[in-house]
Design an enzyme around this catalytic site. Structure first.
Site, short mmCIF file in Angstrom:
data_model
loop_
_atom_site.label_atom_id
_atom_site.label_comp_id
_atom_site.label_asym_id
_atom_site.label_seq_id
_atom_site.Cartn_x
_atom_site.Cartn_y
_atom_site.Cartn_z
N LYS A 223 35.57 40.11 -67.39
CA LYS A 223 35.89 41.06 -66.34
C LYS A 223 37.28 40.71 -65.84
CE LYS A 223 34.11 43.17 -62.13
NZ LYS A 223 35.38 43.14 -61.41
N CYS B 201 43.37 33.21 -23.35
CA CYS B 201 44.09 33.56 -24.57
C CYS B 201 45.22 32.54 -24.77
CB CYS B 201 44.66 34.97 -24.47
SG CYS B 201 45.78 35.37 -25.82
S1 IVH Z 1 33.74 48.58 -67.55
C1 IVH Z 1 31.82 51.80 -65.04
N1 IVH Z 1 34.84 46.37 -68.32
O1 IVH Z 1 36.05 46.05 -62.72
C2 IVH Z 1 32.07 50.98 -66.26
N2 IVH Z 1 35.33 47.15 -66.12
O2 IVH Z 1 34.28 46.00 -60.39
C3 IVH Z 1 33.46 50.96 -66.64
N3 IVH Z 1 36.90 45.76 -64.89
O3 IVH Z 1 37.20 49.00 -61.47
C4 IVH Z 1 34.11 49.69 -66.31
N4 IVH Z 1 37.21 44.27 -66.48
O4 IVH Z 1 38.36 48.38 -63.60
C5 IVH Z 1 34.71 47.24 -67.31
N5 IVH Z 1 35.81 44.44 -69.16
C6 IVH Z 1 35.66 45.31 -68.17
C7 IVH Z 1 36.33 45.17 -66.95
C8 IVH Z 1 36.14 46.12 -65.94
C9 IVH Z 1 37.54 44.64 -65.25
C10 IVH Z 1 37.07 46.41 -63.58
C11 IVH Z 1 37.04 47.90 -63.60
C12 IVH Z 1 36.36 48.30 -62.33
C13 IVH Z 1 35.98 47.00 -61.71
C14 IVH Z 1 34.58 47.12 -61.14
#
Ligand code: IVH
Length: 702
Positions: free
Chosen positions: A117, A445
């Site tokens: 992620k 304060c």
């Molecule tokens: S999949 C709805 N894959 O995380 C499914 N998202 O917390 C599509 N993000 O705004 C998203 N890495 O931009 C996906 N490998 C990854 C990701 C990812 C970062 C971000 C994404 C989203 C956020 C959600």
């Protein structure tokens, strides 16, 4: 065209293909084949041809990553399909529950695709017939900001998708002969979702140069990436080391016979792939860069092992990740699983626990915020937490402080989660050590000496704008980037203005003269003149910025925009009722209470009247935007009489069109003003439709 020009055209085409190939090898595959010098020679040769024969220039030429004229504001652009968020948790239990739900729905074993992620800024890229048409930030998921010119400057964003023929020239290491040519067909529309990020090494380098130039360093790579992506001037974006990683097909449409071209096909099964694996493989072949270490796992235990592996390697990576994402590999059942309004039910982000570290708490102090809240703050012996040096951490409020019972001299565990201010998690026991006295929140304060009042868990200074700390924070917010955006008016200058008694309430700011400023430390002639002028200019501003700048509790930039679009006039907004506010989408009862309480507060109202008496022009947002000029590009030449160039540009953009600087056969219209330049001739040669000023204005009206 003469025979020799035909040759030139072929040479240009050849050069473009070559350069694209090397761009791809370098920025996407990370395995360059030629030296920088050899690449530069190819590039310069192409540039020279395009300069001499401007009509041979194509908008998707690799030379066109240079950045365009600055915009006055980023246009609001609708996403092809909503960009949802992800369901997420740090707990393995939650993850297993997610898996159970999916397996139940699937009635059998499931495969997941797992990948890091990435902790950057979300972006949608839309390709129309294989050419990059627009790039849109996530925004509220339905609409985002159009940042096309900025995205064009990112080397790993293909300006056009790669075709089978181009792949064939890529050499043996890349060409797998078993690949069927079908996989390389170009869709009529492809919306890709991915992440823009900055590598840690590039981020540190950028901050080093910023500090050397006397500028504020960025807090973290995510903010740096998001800021660069949202620049109004793409030439600035171009200097920032951004990268794009693709991970999802939001929508894809094929202009194949049988289906009607352009027909929406949000349903997963219509994407033309059976699995996510195939879909991302297609992205890879079209030339997009994918996250490293994407893997297919056969069950949830494998996914958990993958998470553990990544957590171990996390600190060694050159980019920030905050977890791993699991996606159901089979596409057909995704439709059946569906989504909530927040996230799809077929994906899950298994987050990492925040990074923690132990250090000594040296002292506790108290900060007074914009709303008068007194926040206890831990001053720490500096410690590195996941690559960032931390020397202060929030203790939130009186109750939290009492609950955690941390005192000066204690050993404490702190954590950093994303970019929120580091927090003190708990005290670490040290048997036998004699501890200091418990910290008591002050009864006055610390800034103005006024009595404090308790509001729930908080302690609040009762003096409001009479308290210099609240006044300073309020003015800082008013003039900040999201507010009036007054350049050169940072927190130090605000403190000087308040400290010297030049500003006793926000309205006074607009009476400050260059002579007043000259008296301040660090202000010479030029700086004083510039700042005074910037303050005066700020009286003409967007309504949404002004509303944001007021610092109404609960009202951030997004809500400010919503309010500006809905009410379009400050007087109407000020006098509206809570009931009326609640009718506005996105505004609930708590927010509407806070808003009306703010405007009906006597002191606030007086302060606002005083500000407005300085003569403000508050510009409401353009009327509900239409996309009538979607996909059309405009080139201007010559002088326009009844409208300025930048106004014309704004109007075109608000209707979904684009303004570009040079004419090509892809140009939609040439707008010819008084005494046109050579562009007019070129447009005629290329048979681009030409509009005079009146015809242009009529087109906008229609
Ligand atoms: S999949 C709805 N894959 O995380 C499914 N998202 O917390 C599509 N993000 O705004 C998203 N890495 O931009 C996906 N490998 C990854 C990701 C990812 C970062 C971000 C994404 C989203 C956020 C959600």
């Amino acid at each position: 065209m003469t025979a020799s020009e035909g040759e030139v055209r072929r040479r240009a085409d050849r050069l473009r293909a070559e350069i694209r190939r090397h761009d791809h090898l370098y920025h996407v595959e990370n395995r360059p084949e030629i030296s920088d010098g050899a690449y530069d020679r190819l590039f310069r040769e192409l540039q020279a041809i395009e300069e001499e024969f401007p009509h041979l220039l194509t908008p998707d030429s690799p030379t066109q990553r240079v950045g365009a004229d600055p915009l006055s504001q980023l246009p609001v652009v609708r996403h092809v399909v909503a960009m949802l968020s992800l369901d997420s948790s740090e707990s393995e239990e939650d993850l297993r529950r997610f898996d159970e739900r999916v397996r139940k729905a699937m009635d059998g074993p499931v495969e997941y695709l797992v990948e890091p992620k990435l902790d950057g800024s979300s972006l949608e890229l839309v390709y129309v017939d294989g050419v990059l048409d627009r790039a849109v930030t996530r925004g509220n998921g339905v609409e985002g900001e159009g940042v096309t010119e900025n995205a064009r400057t990112i080397p790993s964003v293909p300006l056009r998708l790669r075709l089978a023929e181009e792949l064939a020239t890529l050499g043996p290491s890349d060409g797998d002969s078993s690949e069927s040519a079908d996989a390389f067909l170009i869709p009529s529309l492809l919306a890709v979702r991915g992440e823009v990020l900055m590598h840690l090494s590039s981020f540190e380098e950028l901050n080093r140069t910023r500090v050397e130039a006397g500028l504020e360093p960025y807090a973290n790579p995510r903010n740096a990436a998001a800021g660069a992506l949202r620049q109004l001037d793409s030439r600035i974006t171009r200097t920032r080391p951004l990268e794009f990683f693709a991970f999802d097909i939001l929508d894809i449409r094929w202009a194949a016979s049988g289906t009607e071209e352009g027909e929406a096909s949000a349903a997963e099964e219509a994407k033309g792939f059976d699995t996510d694996e195939q879909a991302v493989e297609a992205l890879r072949r079209w030339g997009l860069r994918l996250p490293d270490r994407t893997r297919k796992v056969a069950d949830i235990d494998e996914a958990i092992a993958y998470h553990a592996e990544f957590a171990r390697d996390r600190d060694g990576l050159d980019y920030e990740i905050d977890g791993v994402v699991l996606k159901l590999n089979a596409l057909a059942p995704r439709g059946a699983l569906g989504s909530t309004s927040h996230h799809p039910r077929w994906a899950f982000a298994f987050k990492f626990a925040p990074r923690q570290e132990v250090t000594r708490l040296e002292r506790i102090t108290v900060q007074v915020g914009r709303t008068g809240k007194l926040t206890p703050l831990a001053l720490l012996r500096p410690v590195e937490v996941g690559g960032v040096t931390v020397s202060r951490a929030s203790l939130h409020n009186r109750e939290e402080l009492e609950r955690k019972d941390v005192r000066a001299g204690d050993l404490v565990r702190i954590q950093r989660a994303g970019d929120v201010i580091p927090q003190v998690v708990e005290r670490v026991e040290e048997p036998g050590r004699v501890r200091g006295e418990p910290f008591r929140m002050p009864e006055e304060c610390p800034r103005c000496g006024a009595a404090v009042v308790e509001e729930g868990p908080f302690v609040v200074c009762s003096n409001r704008l009479g308290c210099p700390a609240q006044l300073e924070r309020g003015i800082e917010h008013f003039v900040s980037r999201g507010g009036l955006d007054i350049e050169g008016l940072g927190s130090e200058t605000v403190a000087l203005l308040v400290g010297e008694g030049l500003v006793c309430e926000p309205a006074d700011l607009f009476d400050v003269t260059p002579d007043d400023l000259l008296k301040l430390e660090g202000f010479a002639e030029t700086r004083s003149r510039k700042l005074a002028a910037a303050i005066q200019r700020a009286r003409k501003t967007e309504l949404a910025r002004f509303i944001y700048g007021l610092g109404i509790p609960e009202v951030g930039a997004t809500v400010a925009r919503v309010l500006a679009a809905e009410f379009r006039d400050l007087t109407i907004l000020r006098t509206t009722t809570a009931e009326r506010l609640e009718e506005v989408e996105g505004i609930g009862p708590i927010m509407s209470e806070k808003i009306t309480a703010f405007f009906f507060d006597e002191a606030r109202a007086a302060s606002l009247d005083a500000i407005l008496s300085k003569g403000f022009e508050l510009i409401p947002p353009p009327e509900r935007e239409s996309r009538a000029l979607e996909g059309k590009s405009f080139v201007f030449t010559g002088r326009l009489d009844s409208i300025t160039r930048s106004e014309a540009k704004k109007r075109v953009e608000s209707l979904g069109g684009r303004v570009v600087s040079s004419v090509s056969s892809a140009t939609g219209y040439l707008v010819r003003g008084e005494r046109p330049g050579s562009k007019a001739r070129k447009a005629e040669e290329l048979e681009v439709p030409v509009l005079d000023e009146q015809a242009f204005l009529r087109l906008l009206e229609e």
